[in-house]
Design a protein around this motif. Structure first.
Motif, mmCIF file in Angstrom:
data_model
loop_
_atom_site.group_PDB
_atom_site.id
_atom_site.type_symbol
_atom_site.label_atom_id
_atom_site.label_comp_id
_atom_site.label_asym_id
_atom_site.label_seq_id
_atom_site.Cartn_x
_atom_site.Cartn_y
_atom_site.Cartn_z
ATOM 1 N N PRO A 131 34.373 38.267 29.083
ATOM 2 C CA PRO A 131 33.933 37.043 29.758
ATOM 3 C C PRO A 131 34.164 37.124 31.255
ATOM 4 O O PRO A 131 34.933 37.970 31.743
ATOM 5 N N ASP A 132 33.513 36.246 31.996
ATOM 6 C CA ASP A 132 33.582 36.303 33.453
ATOM 7 C C ASP A 132 35.002 36.106 33.974
ATOM 8 O O ASP A 132 35.410 36.766 34.937
ATOM 9 N N ASP A 133 35.775 35.204 33.342
ATOM 10 C CA ASP A 133 37.124 34.966 33.849
ATOM 11 C C ASP A 133 38.020 36.187 33.652
ATOM 12 O O ASP A 133 38.816 36.549 34.535
ATOM 13 N N LEU A 134 37.877 36.868 32.513
ATOM 14 C CA LEU A 134 38.662 38.085 32.292
ATOM 15 C C LEU A 134 38.164 39.211 33.195
ATOM 16 O O LEU A 134 38.959 40.001 33.708
ATOM 17 N N ARG A 135 36.863 39.276 33.408
ATOM 18 C CA ARG A 135 36.310 40.293 34.309
ATOM 19 C C ARG A 135 36.888 40.127 35.717
ATOM 20 O O ARG A 135 37.261 41.102 36.372
ATOM 21 N N ASP A 136 36.971 38.871 36.190
ATOM 22 C CA ASP A 136 37.546 38.615 37.515
ATOM 23 C C ASP A 136 39.027 38.968 37.548
ATOM 24 O O ASP A 136 39.524 39.512 38.550
ATOM 25 N N ALA A 137 39.735 38.664 36.461
ATOM 26 C CA ALA A 137 41.160 38.990 36.413
ATOM 27 C C ALA A 137 41.383 40.500 36.453
ATOM 28 O O ALA A 137 42.304 40.988 37.131
ATOM 29 N N LEU A 138 40.562 41.249 35.737
ATOM 30 C CA LEU A 138 40.676 42.706 35.769
ATOM 31 C C LEU A 138 40.399 43.249 37.168
ATOM 32 O O LEU A 138 41.067 44.186 37.630
ATOM 33 N N ARG A 139 39.432 42.659 37.858
ATOM 34 C CA ARG A 139 39.103 43.121 39.205
ATOM 35 C C ARG A 139 40.239 42.825 40.172
ATOM 36 O O ARG A 139 40.646 43.700 40.950
ATOM 37 N N VAL A 140 40.770 41.609 40.134
ATOM 38 C CA VAL A 140 41.838 41.233 41.067
ATOM 39 C C VAL A 140 43.100 42.056 40.815
ATOM 40 O O VAL A 140 43.804 42.448 41.755
ATOM 41 N N SER A 141 43.381 42.352 39.553
ATOM 42 C CA SER A 141 44.608 43.089 39.213
ATOM 43 C C SER A 141 44.428 44.601 39.305
ATOM 44 O O SER A 141 45.388 45.351 39.084
ATOM 45 N N GLY A 142 43.215 45.068 39.599
ATOM 46 C CA GLY A 142 42.986 46.507 39.721
ATOM 47 C C GLY A 142 42.958 47.233 38.397
ATOM 48 O O GLY A 142 43.266 48.434 38.344
ATOM 49 N N LEU A 143 42.562 46.553 37.314
ATOM 50 C CA LEU A 143 42.550 47.165 35.983
ATOM 51 C C LEU A 143 41.141 47.360 35.431
ATOM 52 O O LEU A 143 40.980 47.709 34.261
ATOM 53 N N THR A 144 40.124 47.150 36.246
ATOM 54 C CA THR A 144 38.755 47.291 35.770
ATOM 55 C C THR A 144 38.485 48.692 35.236
ATOM 56 O O THR A 144 37.705 48.877 34.294
#
Length: 528
Positions: free
Chosen positions: A268-281
């Protein structure tokens, strides 16, 4: 001593690939000829200087022949990339002209024109030109769902098709190159390797894109030949992963396909953003980590049977090829696979391959096969991350191990090296810097191997024994849940990402800051 002799040829290959995909084929061939002439001249000059140098007292450092050989090698690599790239561009441009010259029944249109004398598509193939045509080709890679244009819009999918024929019946003509098909959601079910016929509205893409055109269709796919057995098995495994993800709740089900086979459609978009901000994408992108984990297990298993070195290398190649088929040949996957081949070559020779040389060789080979990789962000980040781990990760871990336990030093050095190498390029896409990426990667690291290995094992077991596969998938889902929890917790921390100076000045500043951080973190070998 780190062997960096092939780094310069790899950089030249990268530059040559970036140039050739943006020029017409004739220009690419002319530049390749110029580079070939330059290589011959350098060889000749180096030979003359070497002859004059013989008999004299040699000074410290490489002689003229050594420098000449290095320059000549770089030029030869440029010739290979430019020559192969010009052939790829010629096929692409011919397809663009052919698409623009086809009417709805595959017959040439009245205003169709041929490429001009320089190999440039004529006006009918200009970027943005539109019309209708029919193509027959093979599905190349996995279908990807498209974001809805508006709430409630019917699902649509994107598929890359490697073109074999244009038109239909007696008017069909052989072509090369590829097109992008945008169709209804039913296109999401096509398998790589299937042969399809599609009729649609075309729009020629500008030079620099791998595909010659986009075909938009409202029809369901017409499959005229089934995929090879290996692709059918891979499709069954991916379907098993989807079924298992449906049974897992929340972030576990969203991340399982991504961590296992690189499918991020469920995130989902919220998890996608969290992965990006935390550097885990990067954990949801199949790359070198997957091949390293699977390869280590294969080597250990085959080695336990007493197999010789050649058999172990062959087993790694076989399983690696199967993994590429399963997850799809994305740029990062191809880079990791080719580097594994180079490493297996070193294994067959009975010595360990130098990692920088292996990475440089993989870059050159891949750019000869597909020069458009040089312009793709995923490939660039993959190579930079690997280069950072090779050049910085090992030395940092070695030096930090004098003050920290070895496992902790290694776990800390890997994300630091990757972050320093990739952050300046990521800044070109988003003008923010993930401040907490290193601690986030350290917290998520213990769950990465279990999520990947157990996820792949669950897919294999679940295809033939669904109940047993669901048990293994539950364990993999627990590891995926931890990755999602870390991402959300880090992203929710104040100051997890800071806005940075955009553009080239910001890239230079961040690169300097990264170099300074590494220098300040580079302790002496001996503890105080």
């Amino acid at each position: 001593m780190v062997d960096l002799r092939l780094v310069a040829p790899a950089l030249v290959a990268w530059l040559a690939a970036c140039v050739v995909v943006r020029q017409d084929a004739t220009t690419g061939r002319m530049v390749a000829c110029a580079c070939a002439a330059g290589a011959l001249s350098v060889f000749a000059a180096a030979g003359v200087r070497s002859g004059r140098h013989t008999g004299r007292t040699a000074r410290a450092g490489p002689g003229p022949a050594s420098w000449g050989a290095s320059v000549a090698l770089a030029l030869v690599v440029a010739v290979a990339v430019l020559g192969a790239g010009a052939a790829h561009v010629a096929a692409r441009d011919a397809l663009a002209v052919g698409v623009s010259a086809s009417g709805p029944d595959g017959m040439p249109s009245a205003d169709a024109t041929a490429p001009d004398s320089l190999g440039t598509p004529a006006d009918g193939a200009a970027a943005g030109a539109k019309g209708t045509t029919t193509v027959t080709g093979t599905v190349d890679g996995l279908a990807r769902p498209l974001a809805s244009s508006w709430p409630g819009a019917p699902p649509r999918a994107r598929v890359d098709v490697r073109v074999e024929h244009m038109g239909s019946g007696a008017t069909a003509t052989e072509r090369g190159g590829s097109v992008v098909v945008l169709g209804p959601g039913s296109w999401g079910g096509v398998r790589p390797g299937e042969r399809v016929v599609v009729a649609g509205r075309w729009s020629v893409l500008p030079r620099g894109d791998r595909a010659a055109a986009i075909l938009v269709t409202d029809d369901a796919p017409t499959v005229v030949a089934h995929a090879p057995p290996l692709h059918v098995v891979a499709g069954a495994l991916r379907a098993t992963v989807d079924r298992q993800a449906d049974r897992l709740p929340g972030d576990a089900g969203a991340l399982l396909p991504g961590v296992t086979v690189g499918d991020t459609a469920r995130v989902p978009d919220d998890l996608r953003d969290a992965l990006r901000v935390s550097g885990l994408t990067h954990l949801t992108a199949v790359s070198g980590a997957h091949f390293a984990l699977v390869g280590a297990l294969v080597v250990a298993g085959v080695g336990a049977l007493g197999a010789p070195r050649a058999v172990r290398a062959g087993a790694v190649l076989l399983v690696g090829g199967a993994l590429v088929t399963l997850v799809g040949a994305s740029p990062s996957v191809l880079r990791a696979a080719v580097m594994a081949v180079v490493g297996c070559g070193g294994m067959l020779l009975g010595r360990r391959a130098a990692a920088p040389a292996a990475l440089s060789t993989s870059v050159v080979v891949l750019l000869v096969v597909d020069p458009w990789l040089a312009t793709e962000l995923g490939f660039v980040l993959s190579v930079l991350a690997t280069g950072g781990l090779v050049l910085l990760g090992g030395p940092l871990a070695e030096r930090w191990s004098t003050r920290l336990p070895r496992p902790l030093a290694t776990a800390l050095a890997a994300p630091v090296a990757a972050q320093v190498a990739c952050a300046p390029v990521v800044l070109l896409v988003t003008p923010t810097v993930s401040v907490l990426a290193v601690p986030a990667n350290m917290l998520a690291a213990p769950a990465v191997a279990p999520a990947t290995v157990l996820g792949l094992a669950a897919a294999v077991v679940g295809t033939w024994w669904p109940a047993g596969g669901d048990v293994v998938a539950g364990l993999a889902g627990a590891a995926c849940w931890w990755v999602g929890t870390v991402a959300r917790a880090v992203a929710g921390t104040p100051g997890a990402a800071v806005t940075w100076l955009p553009g080239v000045p910001g890239v230079i500043l961040l690169a300097v800051a990264g170099a300074a951080t590494v220098r300040l973190s580079w302790p002496s070998r001996e503890p105080p």
